[in-house]
Design a protein around this motif. Sequence first.
Motif, PDB file in Angstrom:
ATOM      1  N   ASP A 218      51.534  55.819  34.710  1.00  0.00           N
ATOM      2  CA  ASP A 218      50.353  55.970  35.556  1.00  0.00           C
ATOM      3  C   ASP A 218      49.541  57.208  35.198  1.00  0.00           C
ATOM      4  N   ARG A 219      50.112  58.116  34.425  1.00  0.00           N
ATOM      5  CA  ARG A 219      49.385  59.335  34.064  1.00  0.00           C
ATOM      6  C   ARG A 219      48.270  59.023  33.070  1.00  0.00           C
ATOM      7  N   PRO A 220      47.149  59.728  33.158  1.00  0.00           N
ATOM      8  CA  PRO A 220      46.025  59.475  32.230  1.00  0.00           C
ATOM      9  C   PRO A 220      46.435  59.599  30.765  1.00  0.00           C
ATOM     10  N   GLN A 223      48.212  56.512  29.695  1.00  0.00           N
ATOM     11  CA  GLN A 223      47.261  55.404  29.580  1.00  0.00           C
ATOM     12  C   GLN A 223      46.517  55.473  28.253  1.00  0.00           C
ATOM     13  N   ARG A 224      46.180  56.678  27.829  1.00  0.00           N
ATOM     14  CA  ARG A 224      45.513  56.856  26.535  1.00  0.00           C
ATOM     15  C   ARG A 224      46.468  56.488  25.390  1.00  0.00           C
TER      16      ARG A 224
END
Length: 258
Positions: A218-220, A223-224
């Motif tokens: 869930d951390r940005p 996600q990247r």
Amino acid sequence: MLSSTSFLFVLFILLLCGYTLHKVRLVHLLLHEVRDHALREPASLYRQLEALQGLYAELNLCRSLPATRGWAASPDLLLELARHAQAACPQVVLECSSGTSTLVLARCMQLNGSGMVYSLEHDPLYAQHTRRELERHGLSAWARVLDAPLQPQQFGAATWPWYAPDALRGALPQPAQVDLLVIDGPPQATRQLARYPAGPALFPLLADGAVVFLDDSDRPGEQRILALWREEFPEFEHSSKPCEKGCALLTRRAGGHG
């Protein structure tokens, strides 16, 4: 007609009222956020307690697991890993970062009657702690904690701190065919997108049908990382599990090796 002094006074009062209303609205929104968090937190904690109880029951654990809060894998993720390992019966399991998940996966290997967990650990003290826990649970024969200090390594056009490649050399059975890869390290603080190198470094070791679990998805940053992996490794199918910190699953399609 208002004098300039009166006009400025009225303007000041209007600005003060507007500022006060703005602050009142912010306080109102903050109270709603606090209330929503207070309602969510007990429900989230209850789900984790349910998952932890399920873990103890399904694995028939007679000794306590280490803490499952903070940086450690959450109970819901551990339960997902246990259920996958018991259903899929992986023979070679590879972890980035050791800990409670190492114990859970080793117990699954023991219950399955076959398989081995290999856990890369950059912190020598934590590696020793995991080894002691494995011994305490009678699981040392089902998992190996590999000392793997983080070293500068080149991936693409950038340098990343990643687990020393010598740690895996001679540890995995040859030819290396990893059936399950669990990525819960290195720590986020080591570098931006710290877990990206797991793709170029470890995906080539995966067997057809192998599954990758990425914690904290869930951390940005994660996600990247997933977006980069989609571009660079199209042979994987992406899905997810509704875990506390987010859990992304990547499954290698049959014949997906380049």
